[in-house]
Structures are given as structure tokens and as C-alpha cells.
Design a protein around this motif. Structure first.
Motif, PDB file in Angstrom:
ATOM      1  N   MET A   1      12.571  22.322   0.116  1.00 46.34           N
ATOM      2  CA  MET A   1      13.338  21.373  -0.513  1.00 46.34           C
ATOM      3  C   MET A   1      14.649  20.927   0.475  1.00 46.34           C
ATOM      4  SD  MET A   1      13.692  19.336  -3.134  1.00 46.34           S
ATOM      5  CE  MET A   1      13.013  19.568  -4.251  1.00 46.34           C
ATOM      6  N   SER A   2      15.823  21.813   1.104  1.00 45.06           N
ATOM      7  CA  SER A   2      15.914  20.492   1.898  1.00 45.06           C
ATOM      8  C   SER A   2      15.474  19.673   3.111  1.00 45.06           C
ATOM      9  CB  SER A   2      17.483  21.973   2.391  1.00 45.06           C
ATOM     10  OG  SER A   2      18.608  21.818   3.940  1.00 45.06           O
ATOM     11  N   ARG A   3      14.655  20.193   3.905  1.00 43.56           N
ATOM     12  CA  ARG A   3      14.017  19.916   4.987  1.00 43.56           C
ATOM     13  C   ARG A   3      13.560  18.537   4.657  1.00 43.56           C
ATOM     14  NH1 ARG A   3      14.759  18.732   9.779  1.00 43.56           N
ATOM     15  NH2 ARG A   3      13.258  18.454  10.948  1.00 43.56           N
ATOM     16  N   GLU A   4      12.869  18.047   3.418  1.00 44.80           N
ATOM     17  CA  GLU A   4      12.422  16.812   2.664  1.00 44.80           C
ATOM     18  C   GLU A   4      13.607  16.225   2.711  1.00 44.80           C
ATOM     19  OE1 GLU A   4      10.444  17.743  -0.935  1.00 44.80           O
ATOM     20  OE2 GLU A   4       8.574  19.398  -0.478  1.00 44.80           O
ATOM     21  N   ARG A   5      14.833  16.760   1.993  1.00 43.44           N
ATOM     22  CA  ARG A   5      15.881  15.984   1.602  1.00 43.44           C
ATOM     23  C   ARG A   5      16.311  15.757   4.012  1.00 43.44           C
ATOM     24  NH1 ARG A   5      18.710  19.569  -2.400  1.00 43.44           N
ATOM     25  NH2 ARG A   5      17.450  19.258  -4.082  1.00 43.44           N
ATOM     26  N   GLN A   6      16.426  16.807   4.321  1.00 43.73           N
ATOM     27  CA  GLN A   6      17.003  15.585   5.440  1.00 43.73           C
ATOM     28  C   GLN A   6      15.932  14.728   5.933  1.00 43.73           C
ATOM     29  OE1 GLN A   6      16.800  19.868   7.496  1.00 43.73           O
ATOM     30  NE2 GLN A   6      18.625  19.464   8.750  1.00 43.73           N
ATOM     31  N   ASN A   7      14.246  14.507   5.879  1.00 45.86           N
ATOM     32  CA  ASN A   7      13.684  13.847   6.630  1.00 45.86           C
ATOM     33  C   ASN A   7      14.340  12.534   5.800  1.00 45.86           C
ATOM     34  OD1 ASN A   7      12.674  15.076   8.038  1.00 45.86           O
ATOM     35  ND2 ASN A   7      11.178  15.708   6.635  1.00 45.86           N
ATOM     36  N   LEU A   8      14.626  11.978   4.590  1.00 48.11           N
ATOM     37  CA  LEU A   8      15.184  11.184   3.999  1.00 48.11           C
ATOM     38  C   LEU A   8      16.044  10.825   4.273  1.00 48.11           C
ATOM     39  CD1 LEU A   8      14.059  12.134   0.038  1.00 48.11           C
ATOM     40  CD2 LEU A   8      13.015  10.626   1.089  1.00 48.11           C
ATOM     41  N   LEU A   9      16.971  11.841   4.528  1.00 53.75           N
ATOM     42  CA  LEU A   9      18.503  11.197   4.982  1.00 53.75           C
ATOM     43  C   LEU A   9      18.470  10.506   5.612  1.00 53.75           C
ATOM     44  CD1 LEU A   9      21.122  10.854   5.374  1.00 53.75           C
ATOM     45  CD2 LEU A   9      21.279  12.908   6.403  1.00 53.75           C
ATOM     46  N   SER A  10      17.101  11.138   7.050  1.00 56.23           N
ATOM     47  CA  SER A  10      17.188  10.688   8.508  1.00 56.23           C
ATOM     48  C   SER A  10      15.832   9.008   7.852  1.00 56.23           C
ATOM     49  CB  SER A  10      15.712  11.163   9.245  1.00 56.23           C
ATOM     50  OG  SER A  10      17.081  12.635   9.835  1.00 56.23           O
ATOM     51  N   ARG A  11      15.689   9.314   6.981  1.00 59.55           N
ATOM     52  CA  ARG A  11      14.894   8.136   7.797  1.00 59.55           C
ATOM     53  C   ARG A  11      15.497   6.775   6.979  1.00 59.55           C
ATOM     54  NH1 ARG A  11      10.421   9.103   3.207  1.00 59.55           N
ATOM     55  NH2 ARG A  11       9.892   6.918   3.131  1.00 59.55           N
ATOM     56  N   ALA A  12      16.717   7.332   5.793  1.00 62.60           N
ATOM     57  CA  ALA A  12      17.461   6.148   5.318  1.00 62.60           C
ATOM     58  C   ALA A  12      18.137   5.972   6.298  1.00 62.60           C
ATOM     59  CB  ALA A  12      18.680   6.795   4.278  1.00 62.60           C
ATOM     60  N   ALA A  13      18.905   6.803   7.136  1.00 64.99           N
ATOM     61  CA  ALA A  13      20.045   6.186   8.251  1.00 64.99           C
ATOM     62  C   ALA A  13      19.146   5.527   9.382  1.00 64.99           C
ATOM     63  CB  ALA A  13      20.123   7.156   8.902  1.00 64.99           C
ATOM     64  N   LEU A  14      17.899   5.730   9.705  1.00 68.14           N
ATOM     65  CA  LEU A  14      17.110   4.864  10.831  1.00 68.14           C
ATOM     66  C   LEU A  14      17.386   4.095   9.932  1.00 68.14           C
ATOM     67  CD1 LEU A  14      15.063   7.239  11.863  1.00 68.14           C
ATOM     68  CD2 LEU A  14      16.248   6.711  13.468  1.00 68.14           C
ATOM     69  N   GLY A  15      16.421   3.497   8.758  1.00 67.76           N
ATOM     70  CA  GLY A  15      16.398   2.073   8.242  1.00 67.76           C
ATOM     71  C   GLY A  15      17.449   1.492   8.153  1.00 67.76           C
ATOM     72  N   VAL A  16      18.838   2.133   7.954  1.00 67.00           N
ATOM     73  CA  VAL A  16      20.266   1.158   7.737  1.00 67.00           C
ATOM     74  C   VAL A  16      20.324   0.934   9.096  1.00 67.00           C
ATOM     75  CG1 VAL A  16      22.413   1.304   6.895  1.00 67.00           C
ATOM     76  CG2 VAL A  16      20.769   2.627   5.904  1.00 67.00           C
ATOM     77  N   PHE A  17      19.841   1.639  10.036  1.00 64.11           N
ATOM     78  CA  PHE A  17      20.140   1.241  11.192  1.00 64.11           C
ATOM     79  C   PHE A  17      19.263  -0.119  11.996  1.00 64.11           C
ATOM     80  CE2 PHE A  17      21.414   5.624  12.914  1.00 64.11           C
ATOM     81  CZ  PHE A  17      23.000   5.678  11.740  1.00 64.11           C
ATOM     82  N   ARG A  18      18.455   0.079  11.504  1.00 63.09           N
ATOM     83  CA  ARG A  18      17.356  -0.739  11.586  1.00 63.09           C
ATOM     84  C   ARG A  18      17.780  -2.191  10.791  1.00 63.09           C
ATOM     85  NH1 ARG A  18      12.416  -2.626  12.900  1.00 63.09           N
ATOM     86  NH2 ARG A  18      11.576  -4.158  11.648  1.00 63.09           N
ATOM     87  N   LEU A  19      18.043  -2.123   9.731  1.00 64.21           N
ATOM     88  CA  LEU A  19      17.851  -2.974   8.914  1.00 64.21           C
ATOM     89  C   LEU A  19      19.774  -3.729   9.216  1.00 64.21           C
ATOM     90  CD1 LEU A  19      17.858  -4.789   5.949  1.00 64.21           C
ATOM     91  CD2 LEU A  19      19.469  -2.816   5.601  1.00 64.21           C
TER      92      LEU A  19
END
Length: 162
Positions: A1-19
Motif C-alpha cells: 500500500m505504501s508504494r502505491e501511495r508513493q506513486n500517487l504522490l509522485s504523480r501528483a507532484a509531477l502533475g503540479v510541476f507541469r501545471l
């Protein structure tokens, strides 16, 4: 579960950086005809309602005090803002837009309105409002949890991506 959350955080961060990059690009395009940059517009926008000290602008905008100071000095040098005495703190002057600064920001209004209309059409009114609500909530939660808490006992050797 923790790795899934880390992936979500990474996707969120990358999305926000792009945005963030997309918003800066659009903001520069909108601000250019008014003789401003995105950074100048950002700092002027923070002090339109009321004069603020540089540290206050940095807090509101979520950027460093040093970055705000550089932009504030440029704005003052261009006659778009001025420093006023601060009754609460003798050394921390207040930044306030001049009439020329207010005029420059007002000149951005039509392009800003057009972009807002285009986004509302593309996302739908409710979708646009929900997107903003979620971004504001994410920002508020990040403020509440006060940055990353590291507990190496729970995730030994964990490597995270931005």
C-alpha cells in the motif's frame, strides 16, 4: 500500500510541476502586452488588495522572500510599485502598487477573462470549480501536515521520486 501511495504522490507532484510550468507560460503570455512578466504580475497581484511587506507576499504566494525582494525592487524601479512606511515594523517596508502598476494589471483582464471562459467550457463549470477546490484543498493539507515527515523505521531504504 505504501508504494502505491508513493506513486500517487509522485504523480501528483509531477502533475503540479507541469501545471506550474503551463501556468507560468500562460501568465507570461497574458502579462507581456501589459509590460509585465508572470513574476511581476504575481507580486503586484498579491498587493492589489492592500500593501504587504515582502515577507508577507512570500508567505501568501508560497515563494521565497529573496525572490519577492528581487521582483519588488524591479517593480519599484519601473514605477509599478512603491515602498511605504510600515507602522508595524520600521525596517520591513510595505509594497504597494502605483497607479501605473494597477493599470498594467488591469490590462491583463481581457485575456484573463478569455482564458477563464475557455477553461470553463473545456472542463464544464462544475468541473472547473471542482478542480480549483481540489487544488486548494491539497495546498491546505500540505500546509497542515507541515512538510514531509520521515520515519526510516517504517520505510527502510525507501527511495522516492519527485
Amino acid at each position: 500500500m505504501s508504494r502505491e501511495r508513493q506513486n500517487l504522490l509522485s504523480r501528483a507532484a509531477l502533475g503540479v510541476f507541469r501545471l506550474n510550468g503551463q501556468f507560468l507560460s500562460v501568465a507570461d503570455e497574458l502579462a507581456r502586452p501589459a509590460g509585465l512578466t508572470a513574476a511581476w504580475w504575481q507580486v503586484l497581484g498579491a498587493v492589489l488588495p492592500e500593501p504587504l511587506p515582502v515577507a508577507g507576499i512570500a508567505r501568501v504566494m508560497g515563494i521565497t522572500r529573496q525572490s519577492v525582494q528581487r521582483v519588488a525592487d524591479l517593480l519599484v524601479g519601473k514605477g509599478l510599485a512603491e515602498y511605504l512606511p510600515n507602522p508595524a515594523h520600521r525596517r520591513a517596508k510595505l509594497l504597494s502598487p502605483t497607479a501605473a502598476g494597477r493599470t498594467a494589471v488591469a490590462a491583463i483582464g481581457p485575456g484573463h477573462a478569455t482564458l477563464a471562459d475557455r477553461l470553463a467550457r473545456a472542463l464544464g463549470e462544475d468541473g472547473f470549480a471542482e478542480t480549483v477546490r481540489i487544488l486548494e484543498r491539497l495546498s491546505a493539507v500540505l500546509d497542515e501536515i507541515d512538510g514531509p515527515a520521515t520515519d526510516v523505521t517504517k520505510t527502510p531504504g525507501a527511495v522516492t521520486e519527485p
